[in-house]
Design a protein around this motif. Structure first.
Motif, PDB file in Angstrom:
ATOM      1  N   ARG A 117       0.720  -1.222  -0.464  1.00 51.39           N
ATOM      2  CA  ARG A 117      -0.049  -0.386   0.117  1.00 51.39           C
ATOM      3  C   ARG A 117       1.019   1.812  -0.540  1.00 51.39           C
ATOM      4  N   SER A 118       1.690   1.247   0.663  1.00 52.68           N
ATOM      5  CA  SER A 118       2.716   2.185   1.121  1.00 52.68           C
ATOM      6  C   SER A 118       3.002   2.479  -0.495  1.00 52.68           C
ATOM      7  N   LEU A 119       3.938   1.365  -1.361  1.00 46.67           N
ATOM      8  CA  LEU A 119       4.581   2.057  -2.651  1.00 46.67           C
ATOM      9  C   LEU A 119       3.150   2.316  -3.258  1.00 46.67           C
ATOM     10  N   LYS A 120       2.507   1.426  -3.298  1.00 48.15           N
ATOM     11  CA  LYS A 120       1.090   2.201  -4.249  1.00 48.15           C
ATOM     12  C   LYS A 120       1.138   3.679  -4.137  1.00 48.15           C
ATOM     13  N   HIS A 121       1.329   4.559  -3.111  1.00 46.43           N
ATOM     14  CA  HIS A 121       1.407   5.991  -3.025  1.00 46.43           C
ATOM     15  C   HIS A 121       2.353   6.573  -3.385  1.00 46.43           C
ATOM     16  N   GLN A 122       3.891   5.650  -3.676  1.00 45.03           N
ATOM     17  CA  GLN A 122       4.860   6.515  -3.739  1.00 45.03           C
ATOM     18  C   GLN A 122       5.683   6.027  -4.669  1.00 45.03           C
ATOM     19  N   ASP A 123       5.801   4.860  -5.492  1.00 49.21           N
ATOM     20  CA  ASP A 123       6.011   4.508  -6.769  1.00 49.21           C
ATOM     21  C   ASP A 123       4.781   3.349  -7.105  1.00 49.21           C
ATOM     22  N   SER A 150      -3.233 -12.467  -0.405  1.00 48.35           N
ATOM     23  CA  SER A 150      -3.160 -11.615  -0.130  1.00 48.35           C
ATOM     24  C   SER A 150      -2.360 -10.446  -1.296  1.00 48.35           C
ATOM     25  N   ARG A 151      -2.060 -10.447  -2.358  1.00 49.44           N
ATOM     26  CA  ARG A 151      -1.391 -10.461  -3.751  1.00 49.44           C
ATOM     27  C   ARG A 151      -2.654  -9.532  -3.957  1.00 49.44           C
ATOM     28  N   ARG A 152      -3.964  -9.438  -3.602  1.00 52.54           N
ATOM     29  CA  ARG A 152      -4.443  -8.686  -4.487  1.00 52.54           C
ATOM     30  C   ARG A 152      -4.692  -7.004  -3.842  1.00 52.54           C
ATOM     31  N   ILE A 153      -3.737  -6.876  -2.983  1.00 49.49           N
ATOM     32  CA  ILE A 153      -3.594  -5.802  -3.243  1.00 49.49           C
ATOM     33  C   ILE A 153      -2.454  -4.902  -3.975  1.00 49.49           C
ATOM     34  N   PHE A 154      -2.129  -5.614  -5.189  1.00 49.11           N
ATOM     35  CA  PHE A 154      -0.895  -4.813  -5.873  1.00 49.11           C
ATOM     36  C   PHE A 154      -2.203  -3.678  -6.878  1.00 49.11           C
ATOM     37  N   PRO A 155      -2.130  -2.552  -7.111  1.00 54.25           N
ATOM     38  CA  PRO A 155      -3.030  -2.844  -8.341  1.00 54.25           C
ATOM     39  C   PRO A 155      -3.264  -3.154  -9.570  1.00 54.25           C
ATOM     40  N   LYS A 156      -4.506  -3.082  -9.975  1.00 54.44           N
ATOM     41  CA  LYS A 156      -4.566  -3.887 -11.412  1.00 54.44           C
ATOM     42  C   LYS A 156      -4.506  -5.209 -10.979  1.00 54.44           C
ATOM     43  N   MET A 157      -4.436  -5.954 -10.604  1.00 49.95           N
ATOM     44  CA  MET A 157      -4.139  -6.885  -9.913  1.00 49.95           C
ATOM     45  C   MET A 157      -5.105  -8.011 -10.179  1.00 49.95           C
ATOM     46  N   TRP A 165       6.889  -4.872  -8.687  1.00 48.96           N
ATOM     47  CA  TRP A 165       6.743  -6.065  -8.307  1.00 48.96           C
ATOM     48  C   TRP A 165       6.422  -7.017  -7.705  1.00 48.96           C
ATOM     49  N   ALA A 166       4.828  -6.495  -8.125  1.00 51.47           N
ATOM     50  CA  ALA A 166       3.749  -7.739  -8.739  1.00 51.47           C
ATOM     51  C   ALA A 166       4.334  -8.102  -9.685  1.00 51.47           C
ATOM     52  N   ASP A 167       4.507  -7.858 -10.821  1.00 56.20           N
ATOM     53  CA  ASP A 167       4.773  -8.443 -11.626  1.00 56.20           C
ATOM     54  C   ASP A 167       6.503  -9.687 -11.373  1.00 56.20           C
ATOM     55  N   ARG A 168       6.841  -9.226 -10.576  1.00 52.95           N
ATOM     56  CA  ARG A 168       7.817 -10.770 -10.107  1.00 52.95           C
ATOM     57  C   ARG A 168       7.502 -11.343  -9.102  1.00 52.95           C
ATOM     58  N   VAL A 169       6.497 -11.348  -8.294  1.00 53.45           N
ATOM     59  CA  VAL A 169       5.133 -11.439  -7.237  1.00 53.45           C
ATOM     60  C   VAL A 169       4.838 -12.736  -8.199  1.00 53.45           C
ATOM     61  N   ASP A 170       3.883 -12.611  -9.160  1.00 53.09           N
ATOM     62  CA  ASP A 170       3.178 -13.097  -9.764  1.00 53.09           C
ATOM     63  C   ASP A 170       4.400 -14.689 -10.715  1.00 53.09           C
ATOM     64  N   LYS A 171       5.549 -13.667 -11.525  1.00 56.67           N
ATOM     65  CA  LYS A 171       6.754 -14.760 -11.761  1.00 56.67           C
ATOM     66  C   LYS A 171       6.837 -16.119 -10.718  1.00 56.67           C
ATOM     67  N   ILE A 172       7.079 -15.344  -9.413  1.00 55.40           N
ATOM     68  CA  ILE A 172       7.545 -16.751  -8.603  1.00 55.40           C
ATOM     69  C   ILE A 172       6.570 -17.130  -8.306  1.00 55.40           C
ATOM     70  N   THR A 173       5.394 -16.898  -8.688  1.00 60.24           N
ATOM     71  CA  THR A 173       4.393 -17.847  -7.776  1.00 60.24           C
ATOM     72  C   THR A 173       4.405 -19.139  -9.170  1.00 60.24           C
ATOM     73  N   GLY A 174       4.514 -18.532  -9.748  1.00 59.88           N
ATOM     74  CA  GLY A 174       4.543 -19.769 -11.351  1.00 59.88           C
ATOM     75  C   GLY A 174       5.954 -20.877 -10.652  1.00 59.88           C
ATOM     76  N   CYS A 182       5.845  -0.446  -7.937  1.00 58.84           N
ATOM     77  CA  CYS A 182       4.566  -1.476  -7.515  1.00 58.84           C
ATOM     78  C   CYS A 182       4.033  -2.689  -8.292  1.00 58.84           C
ATOM     79  N   TYR A 183       4.176  -1.725  -9.630  1.00 59.76           N
ATOM     80  CA  TYR A 183       3.588  -2.839 -10.757  1.00 59.76           C
ATOM     81  C   TYR A 183       4.999  -3.781 -11.067  1.00 59.76           C
TER      82      TYR A 183
END
Length: 709
Positions: free
Chosen positions: A112-118, A184-191, A125-134, A122-123
């Motif tokens: 959430r904090s990163l969404k407001h800062q950069d 928890s990954r749903r917290i990423f924007p446009k996820m 990071w979300a891509d990295r999370v999806d890649k790692i989860t895969g 954040c996008y």
């Protein structure tokens, strides 16, 4: 005095939202090493020059990789051992879920904090999370689907160094951690919603399910519980509701609960209290029939005599009562209900709307065939027009409004009301859905998680609310229900009259039930599908019995299959066209010369388009019977699988010289449905284990437009 309609307490529960048992820690050292990417985790801990280590150490490294390694990779922080490990009094170390909710909550706060800062970071990071989860998912699939080849943990069991319950507990913890990250990954924007399903790891051990059945839970509910990573553990902390006037679930099976099936010949209404012996009241039958005859909805208006007053629901606000007959409220207009029950219903209705008028099938649907047919034809409109739909179920009523959010949702999803066929449309059509609890009423919206933290912070609440969220889906634009939606909600339901299935859901799909009423069950399903017309292509992969009607052997005879449904609920994906000749759609295809199969459980096809790829075909179909032969030359799939993936496919016989040119220049093939199968891409080291490589069928792959009959 407590108000009958009162607000529910806040949804955020003080109870732990993660329910897995502590599991043995195999001894890997995690502290003292730097944080590294997931694919470098085990390598960094083996040390230089130590390519070969004993199997127990390998198993310990695998456990650390799937827990600490995975969490550190997605959260991008160092996690000390004492966050997830504790030491028992006997000195053994175990992995515990105690700190996992806080760990995930802290991760969400950082996002959430990163969404407001950069937002761009954040996008990324979300891509990295999806890649790692895969990566994690594919690696776990190899360990679970091919344990003797890839899993040191399973090999330890084979060598008697690790018990099977320990293995099951380890993978249950891994599944719970993975699911917590997925939610928890749903917290990423446009996820977008995750399509990753971790429940394949829960099939390793059925001891928890067996204990639940011994404790009084219906075996059929295990199909629901076992489809959730965190639900089984929670249910083990709760007692089942039992109706003291009904037998237990001893005769029920995993496929079906039978205790709510009613025999009309010995049906008995229940009074509000066991000592009550009041008389019956009923409406004037002529008035009910007059209203139905003109296409109107009869509702009960006055209840101060044995002859109930009625009015026209098209012009009168009313509450529609939704219930199950096994609770004793079943009847017809000709017979009526005990006056104590009618007084109770009227009192509830007056708390919900000013005039207190209500509709219930027991009073407003006659037994007489032609009038009953008219009432069924109006059923969808009856619930759609109601100001409120009130759910009355003894299991839900056993729970108080002061109970935890998890318990209230559990009582709803395990209630008889959620398991019966006819109640589905009653809940889906409601503009406002209200449940009766032991000490008051609560609208559905007050029971569901709504805030961002509720939806991402409590996987258990999310799991419990999934089915109820589906019931509210049509309220949002585009206000439509697809066949995939209906099938998802039907899969665990049943009925005393299975032939009523299409009648009970026809209104949901804009099909007039009157058009189906006089047909046989198979003819009903055929006409039902033709009138819907746009179907999801994956309907052909559904488990369960098929129609025997010509041109429709691919079609399900029922959607109350008791199996998980893979059919898409998205209207955009309902691209298959159902015609009177069969189903027209496009599929990935593996094709080969005609072969004759006879109760052959496994066979192999080499895909010459991908020369090193061999598919294992497994026949686990419920359609298999005796020594039945079938001829096929093509396997249809939604898409070709990746390495070690298991996909449902359908064997068909493409008819010779059946190809026709479509208007868009593509070719369409006529084919006949044979049976549902499973297809797996063999790993390279498994190819060498095929006893006779010459027996592998030579084939090819591509895409086909087909008309399946």
């Amino acid at each position: 005095m407590l108000s009958l309609l009162c607000p529910s307490p806040p949804l955020i529960s003080q109870r732990n939202s993660y329910f897995f048992k502590d599991c043995i820690w195999l001894g890997a050292t995690h502290d003292g090493y730097p944080r590294v990417p997931l694919d470098e985790y085990t390598k960094s801990r083996r040390g230089h020059g130590r390519a070969d280590i004993d199997i127990v150490s390998e198993a310990a490294l695998s456990q650390a990789l799937f827990t600490f390694g995975f969490l550190e990779s997605v959260m991008e922080i160092k996690i000390p051992e004492n966050v997830l490990l504790r030491t028992r009094d006997d000195g053994t170390r175990v992995m515990t879920c105690e700190n996992l909710p806080h760990l995930l909550q802290t991760w969400r706060s950082r996002i959430r904090s990163l969404k407001h800062q950069d937002i761009q970071r954040c996008y990324e990071w979300a891509d990295r999370v999806d890649k790692i989860t895969g990566q994690m998912y594919k690696l776990l699939m190899l360990h679970v689907m091919h344990p003797t080849c890839y899993s040191p943990i399973f090999i330890c069991h084979r060598q008697s160094q690790l018990s099977f319950p320990d293995i099951a507990a380890i993978f249950n913890v891994i599944a719970s951690i993975a699911y917590g990250v997925t939610v928890s990954r749903r917290i990423f924007p446009k996820m977008p919603p995750s399509t990753t399903d971790w429940t394949f790891m829960l099939d390793l051990d059925k001891s928890v399910e067996n204990d639940l059945v011994k404790n009084g839970w219906c075996p059929s509910l295990m199909r629901i519980f076992s489809g959730s990573v965190c639900l089984l553990g929670y249910v083990a902390t709760c007692q089942p509701f039992t109706r003291d006037w009904m037998p237990g679930h001893a005769e029920c099976t995993r496929s079906v609960c039978i205790i709510h099936n009613i025999d009309p010949s010995n049906y008995v209404n229940r009074h509000v209290t066991a000592t009550c012996n009041c008389t019956y009241a009923k409406p004037a039958l002529e008035k009910i029939m007059d209203l139905l005859g003109t296409g109107d909805i009869p509702v009960i208006e006055t209840c101060d005599s044995d002859l109930l007053g009625t009015s026209n629901g098209m012009r009168t606000p009313y509450v529609a009562i939704s219930h199950v007959w096994s609770d004793g409220l079943g009847s017809t207009s000709e017979v009526g209900l005990p006056t104590c029950q009618i007084s109770h219903l009227a009192r509830l209705a007056r708390h919900l709307i000013t005039n207190g008028s209500f509709w219930i099938d027991a009073l407003c649907v006659p037994k007489q065939s032609d009038m009953r047919k008219k009432a069924i034809g109006l059923m969808a409109e009856t619930y759609r027009r109601a100001n409120v739909v009130l759910i009355i179920d003894a299991g839900i009523r056993s729970c108080a409004l002061s109970a935890s959010p998890e318990e209230k949702l559990l009582r709803i999803i395990t209630s008889a009301w959620m398991q019966r066929l006819w109640t589905l449309q009653e809940g889906l059509f409601a503009s406002k859905l209200v449940f009766e609890f032991s000490d008051g009423l609560a609208p559905l919206e007050d029971l569901l998680p709504r805030t961002e933290e509720e939806l991402t912070g409590s996987p258990l609440l999310v799991e419990l609310a999934l089915e109820l969220h589906r019931m509210r889906k049509h309220i949002q634009p585009p206000h439509s229900i697809t066949l995939g939606d209906a099938a998802q909600s039907l899969r665990w339901r049943t009925s005393s009259r299975l032939a009523d299935e299409t009648l009970a859901i026809s209104g949901l799909l804009n099909v007039n039930p009157v058009d189906l009423y006089d047909l046989s069950p198979q003819q009903r399903m055929r006409k039902f599908l033709i009138q819907i017309r746009n179907l999801p292509p994956d309907i052909i992969f559904m488990q369960g019995p098929k129609l025997e009607e010509r041109g429709f052997r691919w079609a399900p005879a029922t959607m109350m299959t008791g199996h998980q449904i893979a059919m898409s609920a998205s209207a955009e994906e309902h691209t298959a066209i159902c015609t009177s000749d069969g189903l027209f759609s496009e599929y990935a295809a593996v094709y080969f010369p005609d072969i004759v199969m006879q109760q052959q459980l496994e066979w192999f096809v080499r895909d010459q388009r991908h020369s090193r790829r061999i598919y294992k075909i497994t026949d686990m179909s419920e359609e298999s019977s005796g020594n039945a032969k079938y001829t096929c030359n093509t396997l249809l799939l939604r898409r070709l699988p990746g390495s070690s993936e298991v996909k449902s496919c359908v064997a068909v016989l493409v008819l010779p010289e059946s190809s026709t040119q479509c208007a868009d220049g593509t070719t369409r093939f006529m084919c006949e449905y044979r049976r549902r199968l499973l297809l797996t891409v063999l790993a390279e080291d498994e190819v060498g284990k095929i006893n006779d490589i010459k027996s592998v069928i030579q084939g090819n792959s591509g895409h086909m437009q087909v008309l399946i009959s």
